[in-house]
Motif scaffolding. Sequence first.
Motif, mmCIF file in Angstrom:
data_model
loop_
_atom_site.group_PDB
_atom_site.id
_atom_site.type_symbol
_atom_site.label_atom_id
_atom_site.label_comp_id
_atom_site.label_asym_id
_atom_site.label_seq_id
_atom_site.Cartn_x
_atom_site.Cartn_y
_atom_site.Cartn_z
ATOM 1 N N GLY A 1 0.659 -1.204 0.123
ATOM 2 C CA GLY A 1 0.048 -0.018 0.083
ATOM 3 C C GLY A 1 0.944 1.256 0.052
ATOM 4 N N LYS A 2 1.994 1.159 0.910
ATOM 5 C CA LYS A 2 2.801 2.336 0.838
ATOM 6 C C LYS A 2 3.352 2.541 -0.332
ATOM 7 C CE LYS A 2 6.363 4.288 3.638
ATOM 8 N NZ LYS A 2 7.667 4.487 2.903
ATOM 9 N N ARG A 3 4.110 1.495 -1.083
ATOM 10 C CA ARG A 3 4.733 1.689 -2.392
ATOM 11 C C ARG A 3 3.655 2.183 -3.529
ATOM 12 N NH1 ARG A 3 6.480 -3.268 -0.632
ATOM 13 N NH2 ARG A 3 5.149 -4.271 -2.396
ATOM 14 N N GLN A 4 2.504 1.577 -3.528
ATOM 15 C CA GLN A 4 1.562 2.123 -4.483
ATOM 16 C C GLN A 4 1.190 3.595 -4.293
ATOM 17 O OE1 GLN A 4 -0.183 0.377 -7.246
ATOM 18 N NE2 GLN A 4 -0.501 2.778 -7.479
ATOM 19 N N ALA A 5 1.000 3.944 -3.095
ATOM 20 C CA ALA A 5 0.910 5.405 -2.819
ATOM 21 C C ALA A 5 1.981 6.258 -3.338
ATOM 22 C CB ALA A 5 0.552 5.614 -1.313
ATOM 23 N N GLU A 6 3.180 5.858 -3.276
ATOM 24 C CA GLU A 6 4.353 6.587 -3.733
ATOM 25 C C GLU A 6 4.192 6.528 -5.200
ATOM 26 O OE1 GLU A 6 7.631 4.439 -1.910
ATOM 27 O OE2 GLU A 6 7.140 5.491 0.343
ATOM 28 N N ARG A 7 3.948 5.400 -5.788
ATOM 29 C CA ARG A 7 3.777 5.191 -7.305
ATOM 30 C C ARG A 7 2.849 6.325 -7.755
ATOM 31 N NH1 ARG A 7 4.808 -0.540 -6.841
ATOM 32 N NH2 ARG A 7 2.372 -0.843 -6.848
ATOM 33 N N LEU A 8 1.862 6.408 -6.942
ATOM 34 C CA LEU A 8 0.671 7.415 -7.762
ATOM 35 C C LEU A 8 1.064 8.696 -7.535
ATOM 36 C CD1 LEU A 8 -2.285 7.667 -8.317
ATOM 37 C CD2 LEU A 8 -2.870 7.662 -5.993
ATOM 38 N N GLU A 9 1.956 9.162 -6.414
ATOM 39 C CA GLU A 9 2.417 10.470 -6.189
ATOM 40 C C GLU A 9 3.062 10.671 -7.566
ATOM 41 O OE1 GLU A 9 3.910 13.218 -2.905
ATOM 42 O OE2 GLU A 9 4.439 11.308 -2.418
ATOM 43 N N GLN A 10 3.985 9.798 -7.959
ATOM 44 C CA GLN A 10 4.914 10.021 -8.996
ATOM 45 C C GLN A 10 4.109 10.047 -10.073
ATOM 46 O OE1 GLN A 10 8.166 10.804 -8.872
ATOM 47 N NE2 GLN A 10 7.868 11.310 -10.978
ATOM 48 N N ASP A 11 2.961 9.301 -10.536
ATOM 49 C CA ASP A 11 2.273 9.345 -11.444
ATOM 50 C C ASP A 11 1.382 10.876 -11.704
ATOM 51 O OD1 ASP A 11 2.887 6.881 -12.565
ATOM 52 O OD2 ASP A 11 1.044 5.925 -11.677
ATOM 53 N N VAL A 12 0.944 11.359 -10.662
ATOM 54 C CA VAL A 12 0.444 12.585 -10.541
ATOM 55 C C VAL A 12 1.581 13.805 -10.832
ATOM 56 C CG1 VAL A 12 -0.762 14.253 -9.170
ATOM 57 C CG2 VAL A 12 -1.262 12.020 -9.101
ATOM 58 N N LYS A 13 2.808 13.519 -10.416
ATOM 59 C CA LYS A 13 3.825 14.515 -10.814
ATOM 60 C C LYS A 13 3.892 14.293 -12.642
ATOM 61 C CE LYS A 13 6.250 14.593 -6.532
ATOM 62 N NZ LYS A 13 7.369 14.125 -5.866
ATOM 63 N N ASN A 14 3.851 13.149 -12.948
ATOM 64 C CA ASN A 14 4.096 13.099 -14.477
ATOM 65 C C ASN A 14 2.759 13.731 -15.176
ATOM 66 O OD1 ASN A 14 6.737 11.857 -13.993
ATOM 67 N ND2 ASN A 14 5.864 9.946 -14.018
ATOM 68 N N GLY A 15 1.619 13.848 -14.767
ATOM 69 C CA GLY A 15 0.518 14.499 -15.249
ATOM 70 C C GLY A 15 -0.648 13.760 -15.255
ATOM 71 N N ALA A 16 -0.935 12.718 -14.278
ATOM 72 C CA ALA A 16 -2.132 12.053 -14.244
ATOM 73 C C ALA A 16 -3.077 13.077 -13.198
ATOM 74 C CB ALA A 16 -2.083 10.876 -13.408
ATOM 75 N N GLN A 17 -4.185 12.910 -13.439
ATOM 76 C CA GLN A 17 -5.213 13.956 -12.712
ATOM 77 C C GLN A 17 -6.417 13.147 -11.963
ATOM 78 O OE1 GLN A 17 -5.227 16.046 -16.672
ATOM 79 N NE2 GLN A 17 -6.278 17.702 -15.428
ATOM 80 N N GLY A 18 -6.036 11.956 -11.846
ATOM 81 C CA GLY A 18 -7.002 11.296 -11.126
ATOM 82 C C GLY A 18 -6.663 9.724 -10.875
ATOM 83 N N LEU A 19 -7.375 8.871 -10.238
ATOM 84 C CA LEU A 19 -7.091 7.455 -10.247
ATOM 85 C C LEU A 19 -8.457 6.625 -10.592
ATOM 86 C CD1 LEU A 19 -5.322 4.812 -9.149
ATOM 87 C CD2 LEU A 19 -6.330 5.160 -7.008
ATOM 88 N N LYS A 20 -8.061 5.800 -11.525
ATOM 89 C CA LYS A 20 -9.276 4.880 -11.750
ATOM 90 C C LYS A 20 -8.849 3.176 -11.227
ATOM 91 C CE LYS A 20 -12.701 2.779 -14.069
ATOM 92 N NZ LYS A 20 -12.628 1.329 -13.910
ATOM 93 N N ILE A 21 -9.866 2.777 -10.527
ATOM 94 C CA ILE A 21 -9.905 1.521 -9.881
ATOM 95 C C ILE A 21 -10.772 0.557 -10.796
ATOM 96 C CG2 ILE A 21 -10.361 0.149 -8.064
ATOM 97 C CD1 ILE A 21 -9.348 2.222 -6.235
ATOM 98 N N PHE A 22 -10.176 -0.593 -11.463
ATOM 99 C CA PHE A 22 -11.099 -1.360 -12.161
ATOM 100 C C PHE A 22 -12.002 -2.496 -11.388
ATOM 101 C CE2 PHE A 22 -7.738 0.207 -15.139
ATOM 102 C CZ PHE A 22 -8.340 0.584 -16.141
#
Length: 376
Positions: A136-157
């Motif tokens: 969970g902690k690693r996934q949160a860190e990945r998401l933070e980096q994805d947002v820095k790269n330009g993502a504007q939300g999270l989609k859960i399938f």
Amino acid sequence: MESYRTTAFLTILFISTCGYLLWRPREAMTQQQAQLSLTIEEYQPKSTLIVKEHKIEHAKFPFIDIHSHHWEVTPEYVDKLVKEMDSINLQVLVNLSGGTGEHLKHTLAVMKGRYPDRFVVFANMSFDDLNISGFGKRQAERLEQDVKNGAQGLKIFKNFGMDLKYANGERVHVDDPEFDAVFEKCADLRIPVLIHVAEPSAFFDPWDKTNERWLELKEFPQRARPPAKYPPFETLMAERNHLFAKHPRTNFIAAHLAFHGNDLERLGKLFDAYPNVNVDIAAVLAELGRQPYSAHDFLVKYQDRVLMGKDIYDVNEYKWYFRALETRDEYFEYYRKRHAFWRIYGFQVPDEVLKKVYYKNALKLVPGLDAEAFPD
């Protein structure tokens, strides 16, 4: 001689006439048998109803499609996409299938790199390291980096909560504490979470003659959710609601009217209980269209909580959404028979409500959108 020819001619004519009269009933019987053997897929009744129709080809106001999927994008594909968007007044399209890491960067470069104001890309979670401690902690860190790269939300399938499992065979619950860090990170980053939990409740019911999604299950039997393989619908709803309650700072968008399109009173209670929850109308227009009075009143009452979405992209199918939202047309066919074994009706909402569904609610939830591209 002449008498013989006349007699022969009359004999042949008589035999031919008798043959025709004997054949005709058989032909009629064969046609009748063919009609009686029609399958439900072949049955396409043409309505004899004559009422006013409004064939709307583009939206009354520019709109944001909050729910679309575009997995492998190329510059040529994106150029074509923008031309199609222009033709129906689709101002911003949200691609929920952005991926993560390098794949996300590629999608962002091809879509937002070429048309920065026309596209939004959401990140997705990777479960490759799900069974390694600290996921969970690693996934949160990945998401933070994805947002820095330009993502504007999270989609859960939809696999989340339904058939995603740990190595020991235990199902990952929708409210699994391991993911708390991810949802809290979304709150910190002020990005929305568009989450798909469960399926239409009919998919969890017995697949028999009383199931109104029987046709879809016949075409796609893999969509059935039998109890021997999947958690019950109500179990998933309880876990989802607990997730909403645990993370009040996080803005959620429950996909497909939260699968309560067939029970708008229940959806209203969900809104009342959880102020951080919104929904999209992607792929569930048929639910609203079969209850036009209730749909109209619901959208007026909860006008700040509903967003426009389509799901499977097809530029020619948006017109059904425009017609339902903008007119009072009666008894018209839905574009996908397996979703709706019924016809639908327009539930025309006031312009101020229409603007909120089309774009204002999305502008409040998704960071980085240009409000200047839309009317006040």
